[in-house]
Design an enzyme around this catalytic site. Structure first.
Site, PDB file in Angstrom:
ATOM      1  N   LYS A 163       0.829  -1.218   0.000  1.00 17.80           N
ATOM      2  CA  LYS A 163       0.000   0.000   0.000  1.00 17.80           C
ATOM      3  C   LYS A 163       0.861   1.263   0.000  1.00 17.80           C
ATOM      4  O   LYS A 163       0.592   2.187  -0.748  1.00 17.80           O
ATOM      5  CB  LYS A 163      -0.905   0.041   1.245  1.00 17.80           C
ATOM      6  CG  LYS A 163      -1.905  -1.088   1.337  1.00 17.80           C
ATOM      7  CD  LYS A 163      -2.820  -0.907   2.551  1.00 17.80           C
ATOM      8  CE  LYS A 163      -2.083  -0.930   3.877  1.00 17.80           C
ATOM      9  NZ  LYS A 163      -1.589  -2.270   4.283  1.00 17.80           N
ATOM     10  N   ARG A 171      -9.663   1.098   8.701  1.00 20.21           N
ATOM     11  CA  ARG A 171      -9.267  -0.272   8.965  1.00 20.21           C
ATOM     12  C   ARG A 171     -10.345  -1.071   9.642  1.00 20.21           C
ATOM     13  O   ARG A 171     -10.184  -2.267   9.849  1.00 20.21           O
ATOM     14  CB  ARG A 171      -8.064  -0.245   9.877  1.00 20.21           C
ATOM     15  CG  ARG A 171      -6.805  -0.673   9.129  1.00 20.21           C
ATOM     16  CD  ARG A 171      -5.686  -0.422  10.031  1.00 20.21           C
ATOM     17  NE  ARG A 171      -4.546  -1.244   9.888  1.00 20.21           N
ATOM     18  CZ  ARG A 171      -3.441  -0.874   9.244  1.00 20.21           C
ATOM     19  NH1 ARG A 171      -3.411   0.222   8.529  1.00 20.21           N
ATOM     20  NH2 ARG A 171      -2.385  -1.626   9.295  1.00 20.21           N
ATOM     21  N   ARG A 216      11.493  -6.587   5.232  1.00 19.42           N
ATOM     22  CA  ARG A 216      11.466  -5.194   5.672  1.00 19.42           C
ATOM     23  C   ARG A 216      12.000  -5.087   7.107  1.00 19.42           C
ATOM     24  O   ARG A 216      12.688  -4.131   7.443  1.00 19.42           O
ATOM     25  CB  ARG A 216      10.025  -4.675   5.608  1.00 19.42           C
ATOM     26  CG  ARG A 216       9.907  -3.212   5.956  1.00 19.42           C
ATOM     27  CD  ARG A 216       8.531  -2.677   5.620  1.00 19.42           C
ATOM     28  NE  ARG A 216       7.543  -3.083   6.611  1.00 19.42           N
ATOM     29  CZ  ARG A 216       6.240  -2.835   6.501  1.00 19.42           C
ATOM     30  NH1 ARG A 216       5.765  -2.251   5.427  1.00 19.42           N
ATOM     31  NH2 ARG A 216       5.402  -3.204   7.437  1.00 19.42           N
ATOM     32  N   ARG A 238      11.551  -1.847  11.710  1.00 17.33           N
ATOM     33  CA  ARG A 238      10.315  -1.364  12.326  1.00 17.33           C
ATOM     34  C   ARG A 238       9.957  -2.289  13.476  1.00 17.33           C
ATOM     35  O   ARG A 238       9.980  -3.504  13.326  1.00 17.33           O
ATOM     36  CB  ARG A 238       9.197  -1.376  11.272  1.00 17.33           C
ATOM     37  CG  ARG A 238       8.514  -0.049  11.130  1.00 17.33           C
ATOM     38  CD  ARG A 238       7.532  -0.084  10.012  1.00 17.33           C
ATOM     39  NE  ARG A 238       6.304  -0.770  10.389  1.00 17.33           N
ATOM     40  CZ  ARG A 238       5.226  -0.789   9.619  1.00 17.33           C
ATOM     41  NH1 ARG A 238       5.237  -0.192   8.451  1.00 17.33           N
ATOM     42  NH2 ARG A 238       4.144  -1.423  10.011  1.00 17.33           N
ATOM     43  N   ARG A 295      -0.912  -9.213  12.924  1.00 13.25           N
ATOM     44  CA  ARG A 295      -1.442  -8.194  12.017  1.00 13.25           C
ATOM     45  C   ARG A 295      -2.205  -8.806  10.863  1.00 13.25           C
ATOM     46  O   ARG A 295      -3.198  -8.258  10.401  1.00 13.25           O
ATOM     47  CB  ARG A 295      -0.303  -7.309  11.506  1.00 13.25           C
ATOM     48  CG  ARG A 295       0.035  -6.197  12.495  1.00 13.25           C
ATOM     49  CD  ARG A 295       1.485  -5.792  12.452  1.00 13.25           C
ATOM     50  NE  ARG A 295       1.886  -5.233  11.182  1.00 13.25           N
ATOM     51  CZ  ARG A 295       3.123  -5.311  10.691  1.00 13.25           C
ATOM     52  NH1 ARG A 295       4.072  -5.959  11.359  1.00 13.25           N
ATOM     53  NH2 ARG A 295       3.414  -4.760   9.545  1.00 13.25           N
TER      54      ARG A 295
HETATM   55  P1  ADP Z   1       0.944  -2.332   7.918  1.00 13.99           P
HETATM   56  O1  ADP Z   1      -0.032  -2.166   6.799  1.00 13.99           O
HETATM   57  O2  ADP Z   1       2.226  -2.960   7.462  1.00 13.99           O
HETATM   58  O3  ADP Z   1       0.363  -2.996   9.130  1.00 13.99           O
HETATM   59  P2  ADP Z   1       0.692   0.450   8.806  1.00 13.99           P
HETATM   60  O4  ADP Z   1       1.752   1.470   8.807  1.00 13.99           O
HETATM   61  O5  ADP Z   1      -0.503   0.699   7.958  1.00 13.99           O
HETATM   62  O6  ADP Z   1       1.437  -0.890   8.388  1.00 13.99           O
HETATM   63  O7  ADP Z   1       0.174   0.209  10.309  1.00 13.99           O
HETATM   64  C1  ADP Z   1       1.035  -0.159  11.349  1.00 13.99           C
HETATM   65  C2  ADP Z   1       0.247  -0.246  12.689  1.00 13.99           C
HETATM   66  O8  ADP Z   1      -0.309   1.037  12.993  1.00 13.99           O
HETATM   67  C3  ADP Z   1      -0.950  -1.188  12.701  1.00 13.99           C
HETATM   68  O9  ADP Z   1      -0.595  -2.519  13.000  1.00 13.99           O
HETATM   69  C4  ADP Z   1      -1.835  -0.554  13.787  1.00 13.99           C
HETATM   70  O10 ADP Z   1      -1.397  -0.881  15.084  1.00 13.99           O
HETATM   71  C5  ADP Z   1      -1.598   0.928  13.615  1.00 13.99           C
HETATM   72  N1  ADP Z   1      -2.600   1.571  12.720  1.00 13.99           N
HETATM   73  C6  ADP Z   1      -2.350   2.186  11.545  1.00 13.99           C
HETATM   74  N2  ADP Z   1      -3.471   2.704  11.007  1.00 13.99           N
HETATM   75  C7  ADP Z   1      -4.477   2.387  11.858  1.00 13.99           C
HETATM   76  C8  ADP Z   1      -5.879   2.618  11.869  1.00 13.99           C
HETATM   77  N3  ADP Z   1      -6.504   3.296  10.889  1.00 13.99           N
HETATM   78  N4  ADP Z   1      -6.604   2.148  12.915  1.00 13.99           N
HETATM   79  C9  ADP Z   1      -6.021   1.482  13.910  1.00 13.99           C
HETATM   80  N5  ADP Z   1      -4.710   1.213  13.969  1.00 13.99           N
HETATM   81  C10 ADP Z   1      -3.931   1.671  12.966  1.00 13.99           C
END
Ligand code: ADP
Length: 183
Positions: free
Chosen positions: A10, A85, A124, A130, A141
C-alpha cells in the site's frame, strides 16, 4: 483508497499513485509512527497496540481521521493508505466526506499471496527495523487484517467502488495496473 493486508505494498504503490494523481497520500500508520517518535500523547497511547500488532482503538483513530479529512491539504482529495481499517472507521470517513459533499471515489484492493506477505514483512524487518515487523506481530497483524479490515471490501462493494488489483510482480507493473484501476 488503497486496501490490502500488511505487506501488500500500500505504501509503495500509494506513493507512486498519489504523485500520478497529484493528491496527498495520507497514511495513519505513518502519522502514528511519527507521533510515537515525537512521544506525543497520541504516540504514547498508540505504541503498545502497534508493537503487539493490534489496531489502535477506534476512539483514538476517529479524531485523527477527522483531522486528516478536514485539513486544508485534503480539500482537493486524498489518497488514503492504511485507513479506514474497521467498519466504524469507514462509517466515520463516509460521514465526514458526506458533510463536505464528497465521497470515496474508488477503493483499490491490493491482492498478494499470504506466503509472499510474510516474506516481504520479514525482509522489511531486516532492512528497516520497524518494531512491529517481527514474526509474532506479523502473524497478529495478518489475523487482524482478515478479521477487522477485509470486511471493508464488501462494505465498499455495496457502494460499487471496488477494483481488485493483483499485487504480485514488479513494483512498476503493479503501478500500471493501479493507475488503470484508479480511473
Ligand atoms: P501495515 O499495513 O504494514 O500494518 P501500517 O503502517 O498501515 O502498516 O500500520 C502499522 C500499525 O499502525 C498497525 O498494526 C496498527 O497498530 C496501527 N494503525 C495504523 N493505522 C491504523 C488505523 N486506521 N486504525 C487502527 N490502527 C492503525
Amino acid at each position: 483508497m488503497i486496501l490490502g493486508a500488511p505487506g501488500s505494498g500500500k505504501g509503495t504503490q500509494g506513493k507512486l499513485l498519489a504523485e500520478h494523481l497529484r493528491v496527498p497520500q495520507v497514511s495513519t500508520g505513518e502519522l502514528l509512527r511519527a507521533a510515537v517518535k515525537r512521544g506525543t500523547p497520541l504516540g504514547k497511547q498508540a505504541k503498545t497496540y502497534m508493537d503487539q500488532g493490534l489496531l489502535v482503538p477506534d476512539e483514538v483513530i476517529l479524531g485523527l481521521i477527522r483531522e486528516i479529512l478536514d485539513s486544508r491539504d485534503a480539500a482537493g482529495g486524498v489518497l488514503m493508505d492504511g485507513f479506514p481499517r474497521t467498519v466504524p472507521q469507514a462509517a466515520a470517513v463516509d460521514r465526514v466526506l458526506a458533510d463536505r459533499k464528497a465521497r470515496v471515489d474508488r477503493v483499490l484492493v491490493l491482492e498478494v499471496d499470504e506466503g509472499e506477505l510474510v516474506n516481504r514483512l520479514l525482509g522489511r524487518a531486516a532492512k528497516e527495523g520497524r518494531s512491529d515487523d517481527n514474526l509474532e506481530s506479523i502473524k497478529q497483524r495478518l489475523q487482524v487484517y482478515h478479521a477487522q479490515t477485509a470486511p471493508l471490501i464488501s462494505y465498499y462493494e455495496r457502494q460499487g467502488v471496488v477494483r481488485r488489483v493483483p499485487g504480485m510482480g514488479q513494483v512498476e507493473e503493479i503501478q500500471v495496473r493501479m493507475r488503470a484501476a484508479a480511473t
